[in-house]
Design an enzyme around this catalytic site. Structure first.
Site, short mmCIF file in Angstrom:
data_model
loop_
_atom_site.label_atom_id
_atom_site.label_comp_id
_atom_site.label_asym_id
_atom_site.label_seq_id
_atom_site.Cartn_x
_atom_site.Cartn_y
_atom_site.Cartn_z
N TRP A 59 1.26 0.79 32.98
CA TRP A 59 1.09 -0.56 32.47
C TRP A 59 2.47 -1.07 32.05
CZ3 TRP A 59 -0.09 -1.95 26.86
CH2 TRP A 59 -0.45 -3.31 26.76
N LYS B 207 -11.88 -3.64 26.33
CA LYS B 207 -12.70 -3.58 27.54
C LYS B 207 -14.09 -3.04 27.29
CE LYS B 207 -8.41 -3.82 29.33
NZ LYS B 207 -7.21 -3.96 28.48
N ASP C 262 -3.17 7.18 25.89
CA ASP C 262 -3.53 5.77 25.89
C ASP C 262 -4.97 5.71 26.39
OD1 ASP C 262 -2.06 2.70 27.26
OD2 ASP C 262 -3.89 3.08 26.13
#
Lengths: 397, 421
Positions: free
Chosen positions: A138, A243, A207
């Site tokens: 990312w 999410k 993460d």
């Protein structure tokens, strides 16, 4: 003469520019496969039914106010987050050596963790500690660690473009060669990786932005983290509820800290407080309340897991269908990676020229890296997208 | 046998060494306890039914309870009915919020807004705003120093330090008068190196409650202009100080009129009671719209690796209130009400002290403005007030007027008189 005359115009953040371009496009067949947010089969954002229910409960609760949360956040939220990540029966939790810092989304959790590591890990204020992020990763990971003060950020092998899969040999090699005490930012890992990391004294920073969203199962998606904890690692986990709860703009995240014992944990949390105090003082309450109420109530928790599975299943269906359609079209290349990969995104393997073709000629928007958001696919547009990919691969080299 | 014993000793030694070094955090020092939190903790433990918590920096009603504004509840109902999605906000935040936030501070007709030469981003309340500003200055205006008034909000110093800037101070509070050290301030400011950053509290100075008068602000503006200093206003109490939002923003608007291109931090924690929702704004007034665009692009680059984009809930409430005429009127009434209650408590405290027979001059209690009052009490007097009367406050003699009610103001006057006579 303005003090700002030398301030250069910064380039826009790529993923948001993509969405902006998509918005301006008037072509009726346009598809946005850019930003990482879930969409229903009608290509609409989806507020989870359990979230709507809990929000109503919060609004109707006259005893609630808007007072400041403690610096480290809502206590029920933090403890529930630890349980979600490590499991209800985690021995580490029972040993009182797990803590949490409520943060502004996954980004906030990463940033607080990075700031802490820069101040206190591997010496005091050691900005030279190497930080390894996956290649690719990312794009914000780099900036988070750089702005936290780290000077040496390196890629580790992860994506094998030729085989469109995990470059395990490359990854293991990087682990073996990394200087002792390097920090590794991990998305997902295995037993071998754990073995090397333990042996070489490498720090694991997970993460976890998609727990439950990837496979549809919370435990399955947390397997790697729980394995590391059971192997005795001290580690950080940056959790995001953007999410899996669909709470993108409420900025709900948690930095879970697993330390060797409660004494080390409490000193660590006291220093986390200092970092938080000068960054945002205390975190926003709305999103944490929603998540906390849901996770701490058995019926709501079960309902939430069902909502998460709904999202995960739709993504899995789209993966399946995209692969089948490409195979039916006889599109050159192998497309197994679409179903082998997991989560919201897929690295298609399309090269930058092919991506440009997709955007300009087909009005299908995706990142220059070839990354697509599976959530942007629906039963209505999947044929068009499959055909577009086919055309891109056959017409553009 | 000897060989076996030696082997065991070596084995145990290695094992012990491994244990001592085995936590990564062995060298992490315990952070110092927060001075204000300590006050609240001690207050909680106290069993005296007459106890008072005057450390808290949050508004309380006349029953001593947290106050959720009606305009906030109404706005929440409006928002809930709309059933909106939860998609990410832009990095700079909710457009309707940032626009109305800037209008509130500068006035709807401000030329700055008309020419589009400001950039206003949504921030994580006042702290988040100050930190973004500090980071921006550190990156694009370093290595200049930041000058804070003496004293200032405790968190200002670590915020700027963590952003990599050095702090200095200018005289502000005069303990002999419990008022503004105007001469000292001008004197110090006139010596600040050019292009340094000067932090000014727009209204309701924290912690002293001492604000400059308009004529004094004018002189400050002149000397700041002469020294070519970069002005950073912290406005955390607009509306909350005098009860009038335009009056409280007067200094900010005057400075802009005088040509200062200021930085401005705003908080809606107190004036809208949105503390835990984290609603704030950061504004940079630039030369023109082109410059504003460049500055905006760099602010986004700063924000993204901290928290990506700001939380929606509080900003949407604030925007709804500011942009809905009858909610806005209701808000102005309620802010006026909160400010008035504070002003009334100041008056009743002074009256109460007179009634107790105090011969001291307590005028500063009503001269000062906003949530806080620098009583002038010395640390020993504060300690007695806490020990003997269960009145909790910070050692510097600061009390939060928000913790004073018509029910306990008499008790407070009695206690203060007892320790100062």
């Amino acid at each position: 003469m303005s003090i700002f005359s030398d301030v250069p115009l910064a380039p826009p953040v790529a993923v948001f520019k993509l969405t902006a371009d998509f918005r301006e496009d008037s072509n009726p067949q346009k598809v946005n496969l850019g930003v990482g947010a879930y969409r229903t089969d009608d290509c609409q954002p989806w507020v989870l039914p359990v979230v709507k229910k809990v929000e109503r409960m919060i609004v109707e609760d006259g005893s609630l106010n808007h007072e400041y949360l403690p610096i480290l956040g809502l206590p029920e939220f933090r403890s529930a987050s630890a349980k979600v990540a490590l499991g209800e029966d985690s021995p580490a939790i029972k040993d009182n050596r797990v803590g949490g810092v409520q943060a502004l989304g996954g980004t906030g959790a990463l940033r607080i963790g990075a700031e802490f590591l820069r101040r206190w890990y591997n010496g005091v204020n050691n900005t030279a500690t190497p930080v390894y992020v996956s290649a690719p990763t990312w794009e914000n990971h780099n900036s988070v660690f750089t702005d936290a003060g780290f000077k040496d950020i390196r890629p580790y092998h992860y994506w094998d473009a030729a085989n469109r899969g995990l470059d395990l040999a490359g990854l293991l090699d990087d682990l073996e060669k990394a200087p002792e005490h390097s920090i590794f930012l991990l998305h997902a890992c295995w037993k071998k990786i754990a073995e090397i990391m333990k042996r070489r004294n490498l720090f694991a920073f997970f993460d976890s932005a998609y727990q439950g969203f990837a496979s549809g199962n919370l435990e399955k998606d947390a397997w790697a983290i729980r394995y590391f904890v059971s192997e005795g690692f001290e580690l950080f986990i940056a959790q995001s509820y953007s999410k899996n709860f669909g709470l993108y703009n409420e900025r709900v995240g948690n930095l879970t800290v697993v330390a060797q014992d409660s004494e080390n944990l409490s000193r660590t949390l006291s220093q986390m407080e200092k970092i938080v105090r000068t960054t945002w003082s205390n975190p926003p309450s709305q999103g944490a309340r929603i998540v906390s109420k849901t996770l701490n109530c058995p019926e709501l928790f079960a309902e939430w897991k069902g909502n998460v599975k709904t999202m995960a299943d739709r993504v899995l269906l789209m993966r399946d269908q995209l692969k089948s359609k490409l195979q039916d079209l006889g599109t050159p290349g192998t497309w197994d990676h679409i179903t082998q990969q997991i989560g919201m995104f897929s690295f298609t393997g399309l090269n930058p020229k092919q991506v440009e073709y997709m955007i300009k000629e087909k009005h299908v928007y995706l990142m220059a890296s070839g990354r697509i958001n599976m959530c942007g696919l629906t039963t209505k547009n999947i044929d068009y997208v499959a055909q577009s990919i086919h055309d891109a691969v056959t017409k553009v080299q | 046998l000897f060989f076996i014993i030696v082997f065991h000793v070596i084995h145990i030694t290695i094992h012990l060494t491994w244990c001592f070094c085995s936590s990564w955090w062995g060298g992490v020092q315990m952070g110092p306890p927060d001075p204000i939190l300590g006050v609240s903790e001690a207050y909680k433990r106290d069993t005296n039914p007459k106890k008072m918590n005057l450390g808290v920096g949050a508004y309380r009603d006349d029953q001593g309870k947290p106050f959720v504004l009606s305009c906030v509840r109404k706005a929440e109902a409006v928002i809930t009915a709309k059933q909106m999605d939860k998609e990410y906000l832009a990095i700079g935040g909710l457009g309707e919020f940032t626009k109305s936030c800037a209008q509130l501070a500068l006035g709807n007709d401000n030329e700055v807004l008309k020419s589009g030469r400001n950039i206003t981003v949504q921030t994580i309340s006042g702290t988040g705003s100050l930190r973004i500003g500090a980071n921006f200055l550190s990156r694009f205006h370093g290595p200049r120093d930041v000058y804070l008034p003496k004293p200032s909000w405790g968190n200002h110093t670590p915020i700027f330090r963590d952003a990599g800037m050095q702090l200095k101070a200018y005289r502000y509070y005069d303990p002999s008068t419990c008022g503004f050290d105007f001469k000292g301030a001008l004197d110090d400011i006139s010596k600040i190196p050019e292009q340094s950053v000067i932090m000014l509290h727009a209204c309701a100075h924290n912690p002293t409650g001492v604000d400059p008068r308009p004529e004094q602000w004018k002189e400050i503006s002149d000397i700041v202009k002469k020294r070519n200093l970069l002005v950073f206003f912290d406005m955390a109490y607009q509306g909350f100080a005098s009860g009038d939002i335009d009056r409280d923003a007067w200094a900010v608007r005057y400075f802009i009129e005088q040509g200062h291109n200021i930085l401005l931090s705003q908080s809606f924690a107190k004036n809208m009671g949105l503390y835990g929702e984290r609603v704030g704004g950061f504004t940079v007034v630039c030369n023109d719209a082109e410059e504003a665009k460049r500055v905006e692009s760099q602010l986004k680059i700063l924000i993204r690796p901290i928290y990506s984009n700001p939380p929606m809930n509080g900003a949407r409430i604030a925007a709804t209130i500011l942009n809905t005429p009858d909610l806005r009127s209701l808000w102005l009434e309620e802010v006026h009400g909160m400010a008035n209650r504070i002003i009334k408590m100041r008056e009743e405290l002074v009256a109460g002290l007179k009634k107790e027979g105090s011969t001291h001059n307590w005028q500063h209690v009503t001269d000062q403005i906003g949530m806080f009052c620098f009583t002038g009490l010395k640390p020993e007097q504060v300690e007695r007030l806490t020990k003997e009367f269960s009145v909790y406050m910070t050692k510097d003699g600061r009390i939060s007027m928000a913790g004073v009610t018509s029910g306990n103001v008499g008790y407070l006057a009695n206690g203060i008189h007892a320790v100062t006579k």
